[in-house]
Design a protein around this motif. Sequence first.
Motif, PDB file in Angstrom:
ATOM      1  N   SER A   1       1.987   2.818  -2.901  1.00 16.24           N
ATOM      2  CA  SER A   1       3.012   2.993  -1.856  1.00 16.24           C
ATOM      3  C   SER A   1       2.443   2.769  -0.466  1.00 16.24           C
ATOM      4  O   SER A   1       3.177   2.461   0.466  1.00 16.24           O
ATOM      5  CB  SER A   1       3.630   4.390  -1.942  1.00 16.24           C
ATOM      6  OG  SER A   1       2.749   5.381  -1.430  1.00 16.24           O
ATOM      7  N   ARG A   2       1.128   2.940  -0.315  1.00 20.83           N
ATOM      8  CA  ARG A   2       0.491   2.755   0.989  1.00 20.83           C
ATOM      9  C   ARG A   2      -0.162   1.384   1.127  1.00 20.83           C
ATOM     10  O   ARG A   2      -0.981   1.169   2.025  1.00 20.83           O
ATOM     11  CB  ARG A   2      -0.553   3.856   1.217  1.00 20.83           C
ATOM     12  CG  ARG A   2       0.060   5.232   1.417  1.00 20.83           C
ATOM     13  CD  ARG A   2      -0.958   6.301   1.774  1.00 20.83           C
ATOM     14  NE  ARG A   2      -1.680   6.802   0.604  1.00 20.83           N
ATOM     15  CZ  ARG A   2      -2.935   6.486   0.310  1.00 20.83           C
ATOM     16  NH1 ARG A   2      -3.610   5.655   1.086  1.00 20.83           N
ATOM     17  NH2 ARG A   2      -3.526   6.984  -0.763  1.00 20.83           N
ATOM     18  N   PRO A  19       1.318  -2.116   1.683  1.00 26.25           N
ATOM     19  CA  PRO A  19       2.483  -2.973   1.904  1.00 26.25           C
ATOM     20  C   PRO A  19       2.298  -4.409   1.441  1.00 26.25           C
ATOM     21  O   PRO A  19       3.261  -5.079   1.096  1.00 26.25           O
ATOM     22  CB  PRO A  19       2.706  -2.896   3.426  1.00 26.25           C
ATOM     23  CG  PRO A  19       1.384  -2.472   3.979  1.00 26.25           C
ATOM     24  CD  PRO A  19       0.790  -1.574   2.946  1.00 26.25           C
ATOM     25  N   ARG A  75       3.139  -3.643  -6.377  1.00 22.97           N
ATOM     26  CA  ARG A  75       3.959  -3.051  -5.319  1.00 22.97           C
ATOM     27  C   ARG A  75       4.867  -2.013  -5.961  1.00 22.97           C
ATOM     28  O   ARG A  75       5.008  -1.978  -7.191  1.00 22.97           O
ATOM     29  CB  ARG A  75       4.810  -4.123  -4.630  1.00 22.97           C
ATOM     30  CG  ARG A  75       4.004  -5.141  -3.837  1.00 22.97           C
ATOM     31  CD  ARG A  75       4.915  -6.117  -3.126  1.00 22.97           C
ATOM     32  NE  ARG A  75       5.834  -5.418  -2.254  1.00 22.97           N
ATOM     33  CZ  ARG A  75       5.520  -5.008  -1.016  1.00 22.97           C
ATOM     34  NH1 ARG A  75       4.328  -5.242  -0.543  1.00 22.97           N
ATOM     35  NH2 ARG A  75       6.391  -4.371  -0.280  1.00 22.97           N
ATOM     36  N   ARG A 105       7.410  -5.920   7.757  1.00 22.91           N
ATOM     37  CA  ARG A 105       5.996  -5.808   7.411  1.00 22.91           C
ATOM     38  C   ARG A 105       5.118  -6.338   8.548  1.00 22.91           C
ATOM     39  O   ARG A 105       5.581  -7.086   9.408  1.00 22.91           O
ATOM     40  CB  ARG A 105       5.716  -6.575   6.114  1.00 22.91           C
ATOM     41  CG  ARG A 105       6.485  -6.028   4.933  1.00 22.91           C
ATOM     42  CD  ARG A 105       6.229  -6.849   3.677  1.00 22.91           C
ATOM     43  NE  ARG A 105       7.021  -6.344   2.553  1.00 22.91           N
ATOM     44  CZ  ARG A 105       7.055  -6.906   1.349  1.00 22.91           C
ATOM     45  NH1 ARG A 105       6.340  -8.007   1.114  1.00 22.91           N
ATOM     46  NH2 ARG A 105       7.805  -6.389   0.394  1.00 22.91           N
ATOM     47  N   HIS A 149       5.883   3.247   3.787  1.00 16.35           N
ATOM     48  CA  HIS A 149       6.064   1.872   3.327  1.00 16.35           C
ATOM     49  C   HIS A 149       7.128   1.726   2.253  1.00 16.35           C
ATOM     50  O   HIS A 149       7.441   0.622   1.843  1.00 16.35           O
ATOM     51  CB  HIS A 149       4.742   1.328   2.784  1.00 16.35           C
ATOM     52  CG  HIS A 149       3.636   1.327   3.793  1.00 16.35           C
ATOM     53  ND1 HIS A 149       3.717   0.646   4.977  1.00 16.35           N
ATOM     54  CD2 HIS A 149       2.440   1.948   3.792  1.00 16.35           C
ATOM     55  CE1 HIS A 149       2.602   0.826   5.666  1.00 16.35           C
ATOM     56  NE2 HIS A 149       1.814   1.610   4.966  1.00 16.35           N
ATOM     57  N   ALA A 150       7.666   2.836   1.742  1.00 16.99           N
ATOM     58  CA  ALA A 150       8.573   2.719   0.605  1.00 16.99           C
ATOM     59  C   ALA A 150       9.676   3.749   0.688  1.00 16.99           C
ATOM     60  O   ALA A 150       9.453   4.855   1.142  1.00 16.99           O
ATOM     61  CB  ALA A 150       7.787   2.891  -0.694  1.00 16.99           C
ATOM     62  N   GLU A 200      11.356  -0.114   0.882  1.00 18.51           N
ATOM     63  CA  GLU A 200      11.656  -1.057   1.959  1.00 18.51           C
ATOM     64  C   GLU A 200      13.112  -1.490   1.800  1.00 18.51           C
ATOM     65  O   GLU A 200      13.462  -2.141   0.825  1.00 18.51           O
ATOM     66  CB  GLU A 200      10.738  -2.270   1.874  1.00 18.51           C
ATOM     67  CG  GLU A 200       9.267  -1.930   2.071  1.00 18.51           C
ATOM     68  CD  GLU A 200       8.373  -3.125   1.810  1.00 18.51           C
ATOM     69  OE1 GLU A 200       7.691  -3.578   2.756  1.00 18.51           O
ATOM     70  OE2 GLU A 200       8.368  -3.619   0.665  1.00 18.51           O
TER      71      GLU A 200
END
Length: 222
Positions: free
Chosen positions: A18-19, A21, A62, A145, A186-187, A189
């Motif tokens: 999750s960290r 991207p 991802r 991003r 980051h999540a 997205e």
Amino acid sequence: MSTLQTLDRGLRALDIVSRSPAGISVAELAAELGVHRAICYRIVATLEAHSLVARTDSGRLRLGVGAAVLSSRFEPQFLHGARPVLAELADRTRATAFVSVAEGDECVVLMVAEPTDTVLRVGYRVGSRHPLHRGASGIAILALRPPSARDSEAVRQARRDGYSVTRGQLERGAVGVSAGVRTAGHAPERSVGVVAIDGMDTDKAAEAVLDAARRLAQLVTS
């Protein structure tokens, strides 16, 4: 306090992905976890089976759409608040409104609202998916991003403008306008947008979409 080692590793793996991207390879993930690559493959396979992670075309990991589903369940304000925002966006633009989420190299539609006073509509259903680099919704997510040398001009333009406009990329004659939903972390997205048959006022649509994106972001962060 005792813990289950396998579960602990799986949750740590999910946090690491999750960290990341830009995605992370299995080898890199194994190094981060401090485990043998064979163990990491089993952890990844389990997370993939539950759609919590997904692989890009290059094999990097991802977050998967399953993580977005769990996240949305954890965010009742978003669940309950997004529908009226989408409905208002659809009526304001007289176009089909939708929220999309990134899953690997694809963009997946999570929620759709139709305008109440328009006969001619562009069909868009929950679960529809397409490559992130095609269509306004995916390009808007890519624009959230960090800049990359691999970014297309469409992504760079969307990053400059704050929104993306595409014509005929997913359906002939259709115009899409989307903006990324900016949230901490980051999540997942997400992007919000509208799609209609050619002739839509894209300037007014962009204004409405940007407003909706700000409101949706507030649902998550408030």
